[in-house]
Design a protein around this motif. Structure first.
Motif, PDB file in Angstrom:
ATOM      1  N   THR A 173       0.834  -1.207   0.000  1.00 34.99           N
ATOM      2  CA  THR A 173       0.000   0.000   0.000  1.00 34.99           C
ATOM      3  C   THR A 173       0.869   1.258   0.000  1.00 34.99           C
ATOM      4  O   THR A 173       2.035   1.231   0.385  1.00 34.99           O
ATOM      5  CB  THR A 173      -0.890   0.017   1.251  1.00 34.99           C
ATOM      6  OG1 THR A 173      -0.042  -0.144   2.393  1.00 34.99           O
ATOM      7  CG2 THR A 173      -1.898  -1.112   1.198  1.00 34.99           C
ATOM      8  N   CYS A 174       0.262   2.365  -0.437  1.00 30.04           N
ATOM      9  CA  CYS A 174       0.917   3.674  -0.365  1.00 30.04           C
ATOM     10  C   CYS A 174       0.723   4.217   1.044  1.00 30.04           C
ATOM     11  O   CYS A 174      -0.403   4.276   1.542  1.00 30.04           O
ATOM     12  CB  CYS A 174       0.303   4.625  -1.391  1.00 30.04           C
ATOM     13  SG  CYS A 174       0.760   6.348  -1.109  1.00 30.04           S
ATOM     14  N   ALA A 175       1.827   4.621   1.676  1.00 31.26           N
ATOM     15  CA  ALA A 175       1.737   5.086   3.072  1.00 31.26           C
ATOM     16  C   ALA A 175       1.309   6.540   3.169  1.00 31.26           C
ATOM     17  O   ALA A 175       0.831   6.973   4.218  1.00 31.26           O
ATOM     18  CB  ALA A 175       3.088   4.918   3.760  1.00 31.26           C
ATOM     19  N   MET A 210      10.023   4.129  -1.854  1.00 38.48           N
ATOM     20  CA  MET A 210       9.472   5.224  -2.665  1.00 38.48           C
ATOM     21  C   MET A 210       8.182   4.794  -3.352  1.00 38.48           C
ATOM     22  O   MET A 210       8.080   3.692  -3.878  1.00 38.48           O
ATOM     23  CB  MET A 210      10.461   5.617  -3.764  1.00 38.48           C
ATOM     24  CG  MET A 210      11.555   6.570  -3.364  1.00 38.48           C
ATOM     25  SD  MET A 210      11.011   8.258  -3.003  1.00 38.48           S
ATOM     26  CE  MET A 210      10.442   8.857  -4.580  1.00 38.48           C
ATOM     27  N   CYS A 211       7.191   5.670  -3.363  1.00 36.59           N
ATOM     28  CA  CYS A 211       5.930   5.412  -4.052  1.00 36.59           C
ATOM     29  C   CYS A 211       5.709   6.511  -5.083  1.00 36.59           C
ATOM     30  O   CYS A 211       5.830   7.693  -4.770  1.00 36.59           O
ATOM     31  CB  CYS A 211       4.790   5.381  -3.036  1.00 36.59           C
ATOM     32  SG  CYS A 211       3.165   5.212  -3.808  1.00 36.59           S
ATOM     33  N   TYR A 212       5.401   6.094  -6.319  1.00 39.30           N
ATOM     34  CA  TYR A 212       5.177   7.057  -7.410  1.00 39.30           C
ATOM     35  C   TYR A 212       3.710   7.077  -7.821  1.00 39.30           C
ATOM     36  O   TYR A 212       3.394   7.338  -8.972  1.00 39.30           O
ATOM     37  CB  TYR A 212       6.076   6.701  -8.602  1.00 39.30           C
ATOM     38  CG  TYR A 212       7.561   6.885  -8.335  1.00 39.30           C
ATOM     39  CD1 TYR A 212       8.187   8.093  -8.640  1.00 39.30           C
ATOM     40  CD2 TYR A 212       8.319   5.869  -7.775  1.00 39.30           C
ATOM     41  CE1 TYR A 212       9.549   8.276  -8.394  1.00 39.30           C
ATOM     42  CE2 TYR A 212       9.677   6.036  -7.516  1.00 39.30           C
ATOM     43  CZ  TYR A 212      10.283   7.241  -7.834  1.00 39.30           C
ATOM     44  OH  TYR A 212      11.629   7.415  -7.588  1.00 39.30           O
ATOM     45  N   CYS A 213       2.793   6.771  -6.897  1.00 41.46           N
ATOM     46  CA  CYS A 213       1.372   6.770  -7.236  1.00 41.46           C
ATOM     47  C   CYS A 213       0.899   8.194  -7.542  1.00 41.46           C
ATOM     48  O   CYS A 213       1.591   9.163  -7.265  1.00 41.46           O
ATOM     49  CB  CYS A 213       0.549   6.160  -6.098  1.00 41.46           C
ATOM     50  SG  CYS A 213       0.299   7.279  -4.709  1.00 41.46           S
ATOM     51  N   GLU A 214      -0.299   8.297  -8.062  1.00 40.04           N
ATOM     52  CA  GLU A 214      -0.794   9.623  -8.468  1.00 40.04           C
ATOM     53  C   GLU A 214      -0.896  10.575  -7.284  1.00 40.04           C
ATOM     54  O   GLU A 214      -0.623  11.764  -7.413  1.00 40.04           O
ATOM     55  CB  GLU A 214      -2.150   9.496  -9.182  1.00 40.04           C
ATOM     56  CG  GLU A 214      -3.243   8.875  -8.320  1.00 40.04           C
ATOM     57  CD  GLU A 214      -4.549   8.675  -9.093  1.00 40.04           C
ATOM     58  OE1 GLU A 214      -5.343   9.627  -9.108  1.00 40.04           O
ATOM     59  OE2 GLU A 214      -4.738   7.578  -9.666  1.00 40.04           O
ATOM     60  N   HIS A 215      -1.260  10.054  -6.098  1.00 37.17           N
ATOM     61  CA  HIS A 215      -1.383  10.936  -4.925  1.00 37.17           C
ATOM     62  C   HIS A 215      -0.018  11.471  -4.514  1.00 37.17           C
ATOM     63  O   HIS A 215       0.126  12.651  -4.221  1.00 37.17           O
ATOM     64  CB  HIS A 215      -2.031  10.177  -3.764  1.00 37.17           C
ATOM     65  CG  HIS A 215      -3.381   9.638  -4.099  1.00 37.17           C
ATOM     66  ND1 HIS A 215      -4.481  10.437  -4.236  1.00 37.17           N
ATOM     67  CD2 HIS A 215      -3.792   8.366  -4.388  1.00 37.17           C
ATOM     68  CE1 HIS A 215      -5.529   9.694  -4.573  1.00 37.17           C
ATOM     69  NE2 HIS A 215      -5.126   8.429  -4.671  1.00 37.17           N
ATOM     70  N   CYS A 216       0.983  10.589  -4.476  1.00 42.29           N
ATOM     71  CA  CYS A 216       2.318  11.039  -4.080  1.00 42.29           C
ATOM     72  C   CYS A 216       2.848  12.057  -5.094  1.00 42.29           C
ATOM     73  O   CYS A 216       3.431  13.071  -4.722  1.00 42.29           O
ATOM     74  CB  CYS A 216       3.271   9.845  -3.956  1.00 42.29           C
ATOM     75  SG  CYS A 216       2.923   8.845  -2.485  1.00 42.29           S
ATOM     76  N   ARG A 217       2.632  11.773  -6.390  1.00 38.30           N
ATOM     77  CA  ARG A 217       3.125  12.704  -7.420  1.00 38.30           C
ATOM     78  C   ARG A 217       2.476  14.076  -7.256  1.00 38.30           C
ATOM     79  O   ARG A 217       3.150  15.098  -7.228  1.00 38.30           O
ATOM     80  CB  ARG A 217       2.866  12.124  -8.815  1.00 38.30           C
ATOM     81  CG  ARG A 217       3.936  11.112  -9.229  1.00 38.30           C
ATOM     82  CD  ARG A 217       3.792  10.700 -10.695  1.00 38.30           C
ATOM     83  NE  ARG A 217       2.691   9.759 -10.876  1.00 38.30           N
ATOM     84  CZ  ARG A 217       1.657   9.938 -11.706  1.00 38.30           C
ATOM     85  NH1 ARG A 217       1.568  11.020 -12.435  1.00 38.30           N
ATOM     86  NH2 ARG A 217       0.707   9.018 -11.800  1.00 38.30           N
TER      87      ARG A 217
END
Ligand SMILES: [Zn+2]
Length: 749
Positions: A173-175, A210-217
């Motif tokens: 999951t994205c944290a 590292m997370c490159y999901c749309e929310h993090c971006r």
């Protein structure tokens, strides 16, 4: 940027918000948010409620999915009672729910049926008078959650969602996005509403990389105007800002969960699985402000790691949590790289690891994954330690350590100066100093580099800075004030050569303390270089730094050194560098004159008196070299440097054979001296084969002023011990030590 780099004025620094310092990197709006958050933090920790200091011994049972209906609850409750555990951490939900959750996206254990495994065990623990903290885990989720919210899944650098590497039925999951901020918030609220536990503790809440999901971006871009970094180089602007932004998101999450939990049970709080030393990735000063209690999650030894590693962790947490209760999580299994979660350590290894943590102020905590014990050999070892701890509980409620030496650790040096090399450039020098201080039997504390204000430093006489490379102007000013008022300082290698963002300075920030100036280069990976030992011709004797080296002409040098020059014309140095010369062919192995100094070799150490204090600066990384080579000469040199800089009688001295981790503490109406016997063929690498007893130790220690001695006794041998009291000092003999002994002094009221 160069103007803003040293913007942290003394008031900001002393006011102590680490995030105030990091806020300089952020746009004005974000910086204002951070400062507001810091103020809110101070408020929320002010209302500390009652239970946090009560539990002394923790039991953690981490359910696996097939535990419900298949494990013996009464067996565990009997064990908890027998070992006097007074708090429990029990698995509730997140990845898998062990209670009848009504949240459609939270997966119930397939074995749960109409049971409530968490609720039943929590009720059983409460009936025993235990505090109960609910454990959640937020790092993985099931397919049904993926199907409902594919944007909640961690995305790797190539843009792909990441399956769990260990169990591919799960997704990572994205944290930093809605999975934690929305879904896990609803999980925490449900658990609080149903059970009102004393707190919620989340495992792996900070993400899996590292997370490159749309929310993090989007969120990172909104905060910084930049795209997410694709390099680990901390001098890359996006990477530098990411290090700060990620922490801000996680601390926001911590505050959110805390707020939601306390809205339901004001006596509870959120307890993050967070913290550590220089290599940990969340600012320890902020953690110390947010947490009302904390659990140090260093479960066992792996790789090269002496048993003092557990105590070190305790000292690191204490450096910012102060006297708040800190439990030390101890696994009963062999973890190491291949993660045998169902394994069992031998009993002596468990006892050694736990006991060293206790000596350094940790409250013992055992964790067992899987409630259906396959191998029961660990039960008696944990029971033995816990029962002893319970019998002597009042002596384990420390009010303050009496050590006078502090070793500084610096997360900003790891993040912004060392980056990917943090293990080599930051951890190894600290491990070298730690080992040297243990061998020298000097009791000491760890000091967070953002806590260099007068109040934090007041109990200490000497600070050691093992390559604390990144220091702000304000931090350097604090250190200078400390020395001028009589403090000692021992520093090595690139200490203060970089600012707090890891940008190299033209000279040491502490040049005026070192009596040395940076000459513009490093010498790295030197072969066959030495330090020659110089007699002070004027004094006609050896300097105390060379105590114990009477017959030596030379010792080995460090492997890396900063090229420095003395700023005092005629100062004497007891060590001079013999530069590298060929190690082959053998015919070439002889010393050449050092051309760079016109024949005179450069100093291997700089000794200074500044104000009322003494400073020792080693331009070499003698600490890191010691950790790598373990030469006794370097241990001796580090010991002598600390003793010369400290320039006062030690609060505790222990003479006798062997290697001991020691500590000296005061309690409400007593004091203790802990002696943990680390002498062992398996000292550097687990697991121990057996405890090897050591013989007689002569122990002397100072009684805090204003205290009068009543009884003096040994808490392991369980008897009084003859002693001599003279001039506020107690001297006695401990005839032998198996694993440990604790000398306790009861004070007369
Ligand atoms: Zn993300």
């Amino acid at each position: 940027m160069s103007n803003s780099r040293d913007f942290v004025n003394r008031r900001d620094f002393v006011a102590g918000s680490a995030l105030a310092a990091t806020a300089a990197l952020l746009p004005a709006a974000a910086a204002a948010n951070l400062n507001a958050a810091a103020a809110q933090t101070a408020q929320s920790s002010g209302g500390a409620s009652s239970w946090y200091d009560r539990p002394m011994r923790w039991a953690q049972l981490a359910f696996v999915e097939d535990d419900p209906g298949n494990y013996d609850q009464q067996f565990w409750l009997d064990y908890f009672r027998r070992i006097h555990a007074d708090a429990a951490c029990l698995s509730a939900g997140g990845v898998v729910a062990f209670y009848p959750t009504e949240l459609p996206l939270q997966q119930r254990s397939a074995w749960l049926g109409d049971r409530d495994s968490f609720g039943d065990l929590a009720a059983g623990c409460r009936a025993l008078g235990m505090n109960v903290v609910a454990r959640t885990d937020s790092h993985a989720c099931w397919q049904k959650l993926y199907d409902a919210h594919p944007d909640w899944i961690r995305v790797d650098a190539s843009g792909k969602q990441v399956r769990h590497p260990s169990d591919p039925r799960y997704w990572e999951t994205c944290a930093l996005g809605p999975y934690n901020f929305e879904f896990m918030t609803s999980v925490h609220e449900e658990i609080m509403r149903k059970y009102k536990p004393d707190g919620i503790f989340t495992n792996r809440w900070a993400g899996s990389g590292m997370c490159y999901c749309e929310h993090c971006r989007q969120n990172f871009h909104a905060a910084t105007g930049l795209d997410l970094p694709r390099t680990l180089n901390p001098q890359d602007p996006a990477r530098k800002q990411y290090i700060v932004w990620r922490q801000q998101r996680l601390f926001d999450l911590w505050r959110l969960w805390n707020e939601k939990i306390r809205a339901i049970n004001p006596d509870a709080s959120y307890i993050a699985n967070a913290g550590g030393g220089a290599l940990s990735d969340l600012d320890m000063k902020t953690i110390g402000e947010l947490a009302l209690t904390l659990f140090a999650d260093r479960q066992s030894r792996s790789g090269v790691m002496p048993p003092w590693g557990n105590g070190k962790n305790g000292k690191e947490y204490r450096s910012t949590l102060g006297n708040k209760a800190i439990a030390g999580i101890c696994s009963v299994g062999i973890d190491d790289a291949h993660r045998w979660k169902d394994s069992v350590q031998n009993g002596d290894e468990i006892r050694m690891w736990m006991t060293d943590g206790i000596a350094q102020g940790l409250r013992p905590w055992f964790i067992k994954f899987n409630a259906k014990p396959i191998d029961r050999r660990w039960f008696p070892a944990v029971e033995e330690v816990f029962v002893w701890h319970h019998a002597n509980e009042s002596y384990m409620r420390n009010t303050r350590p009496l050590a006078r030496v502090g070793m500084v650790y610096s997360q900003q040096s790891a993040w912004f100066y060392a980056g990917e090399d943090a293990r080599a450039k930051i951890d190894e020098p600290a491990l070298g100093v730690y080992q040297a201080l243990v061998e020298a039997r000097i009791p000491f504390e760890m000091v967070n580099d953002r806590c260099l204000d007068a109040e934090h430093l007041a109990p200490l006489r000497t600070l050691i800075l093992p390559n604390i490379a990144a220091l702000s102007v304000a931090q350097c000013a604090s250190l200078r004030a400390f020395v001028e008022q009589g403090g000692g300082l021992v520093a090595t290698f690139e200490t203060s050569l970089y600012d707090e963002w890891g940008v190299r300075r033209s000279d040491f920030g502490l040049a005026s303390l070192f009596g040395a100036t940076y000459a513009g280069k490093l010498e790295e990976n030197m072969l066959n270089s030495y330090l020659s030992l110089e007699k002070d011709a004027a004094a006609g004797a050896s300097h105390p730094l060379l105590s114990g080296f009477q017959d030596a002409g030379r010792i080995i040098n460090a492997v890396n050194q900063v090229d420095a020059r003395s700023t005092a014309e005629d100062s004497f140095t007891p060590l001079r560098v013999v530069p590298s010369y060929p190690d082959l062919p053998m015919e070439s192995v002889f010393t050449r004159p050092d051309a760079s100094q016109g024949g005179a070799h450069s100093p291997g150490v700089y000794l200074c008196q500044v104000g009322h204090g003494r400073v020792v600066y080693f331009p070499g990384d003698i600490d890191r070299t010691f950790w790598q080579v373990l030469s006794t000469d370097h241990a001796k040199l580090l010991r002598n440097a600390v003793e010369w800089a400290t320039n006062e009688p030690a609060p505790l001295s222990v003479e006798g054979p062997g290697v001991l981790d020691i500590a000296i503490w005061e309690q409400k109406s007593s004091m203790t001296v802990h002696l943990v016997n680390l002498t062992n063929p398996m000292m550097m690498k687990a697991p121990l084969r057996e405890i090897v007893p050591i013989s007689r130790q002569k122990v002397s220690f100072r009684i805090p002023s204003g205290r009068r001695v009543g009884r003096v006794h040994l808490l392991v041998a369980g008897r009084d011990v003859p002693y001599r009291a003279e001039g506020g000092t107690i001297t006695l003999e401990v005839p032998s030590i198996q694993l440990n002994e604790v000398v306790a002094v009861d004070f007369l009221s």
